[in-house]
Design a protein around this motif. Sequence first.
Motif, PDB file in Angstrom:
ATOM      1  N   PHE A  65       4.535  47.947  21.741  1.00 47.52           N
ATOM      2  CA  PHE A  65       5.575  47.542  20.792  1.00 47.52           C
ATOM      3  C   PHE A  65       6.894  47.290  21.524  1.00 47.52           C
ATOM      4  N   ILE A  66       7.303  48.244  22.360  1.00 47.61           N
ATOM      5  CA  ILE A  66       8.563  48.105  23.102  1.00 47.61           C
ATOM      6  C   ILE A  66       8.511  46.891  24.018  1.00 47.61           C
ATOM      7  N   LYS A  67       7.400  46.724  24.720  1.00 48.66           N
ATOM      8  CA  LYS A  67       7.239  45.578  25.618  1.00 48.66           C
ATOM      9  C   LYS A  67       7.353  44.258  24.859  1.00 48.66           C
ATOM     10  N   ARG A  68       6.696  44.185  23.701  1.00 52.71           N
ATOM     11  CA  ARG A  68       6.694  42.962  22.906  1.00 52.71           C
ATOM     12  C   ARG A  68       8.083  42.652  22.364  1.00 52.71           C
ATOM     13  N   VAL A  69       8.734  43.632  21.775  1.00 49.73           N
ATOM     14  CA  VAL A  69      10.037  43.391  21.150  1.00 49.73           C
ATOM     15  C   VAL A  69      11.089  43.034  22.206  1.00 49.73           C
ATOM     16  N   THR A  70      11.100  43.740  23.329  1.00 48.68           N
ATOM     17  CA  THR A  70      12.096  43.409  24.369  1.00 48.68           C
ATOM     18  C   THR A  70      11.840  42.020  24.948  1.00 48.68           C
ATOM     19  N   ALA A  71      10.563  41.638  25.087  1.00 42.60           N
ATOM     20  CA  ALA A  71      10.256  40.287  25.583  1.00 42.60           C
ATOM     21  C   ALA A  71      10.699  39.234  24.578  1.00 42.60           C
ATOM     22  N   GLU A  72      10.420  39.476  23.294  1.00 44.20           N
ATOM     23  CA  GLU A  72      10.788  38.514  22.263  1.00 44.20           C
ATOM     24  C   GLU A  72      12.299  38.368  22.140  1.00 44.20           C
ATOM     25  N   LEU A  73      13.030  39.471  22.334  1.00 45.25           N
ATOM     26  CA  LEU A  73      14.494  39.428  22.245  1.00 45.25           C
ATOM     27  C   LEU A  73      15.152  39.070  23.578  1.00 45.25           C
TER      28      LEU A  73
END
Length: 75
Positions: A65-73
């Motif tokens: 989740f953290i990896k995905r959200v930081t990549a998306e942002l």
Amino acid sequence: MTRPYTPQALQQHAGASIIAGPWPTYSQFKYLPERERWVLYGSAKDYRASLEAQGLAMAESYDEFIKRVTAELEI
């Protein structure tokens, strides 16, 4: 990148309902100023914590989740 739903990948945690998604995507916010993106990041983490406090388990691990959200942002 979101993985497809696979029942075998989900495990029941102490009777918790599992939320497989789809989860909101944050990539449309990557053009906001950095400060606003960090606020959204905090909101996403708070929302997940709130759902978990209600006894819901996420199919996506916290690290994913953290990896995905930081990549998306892009932060």
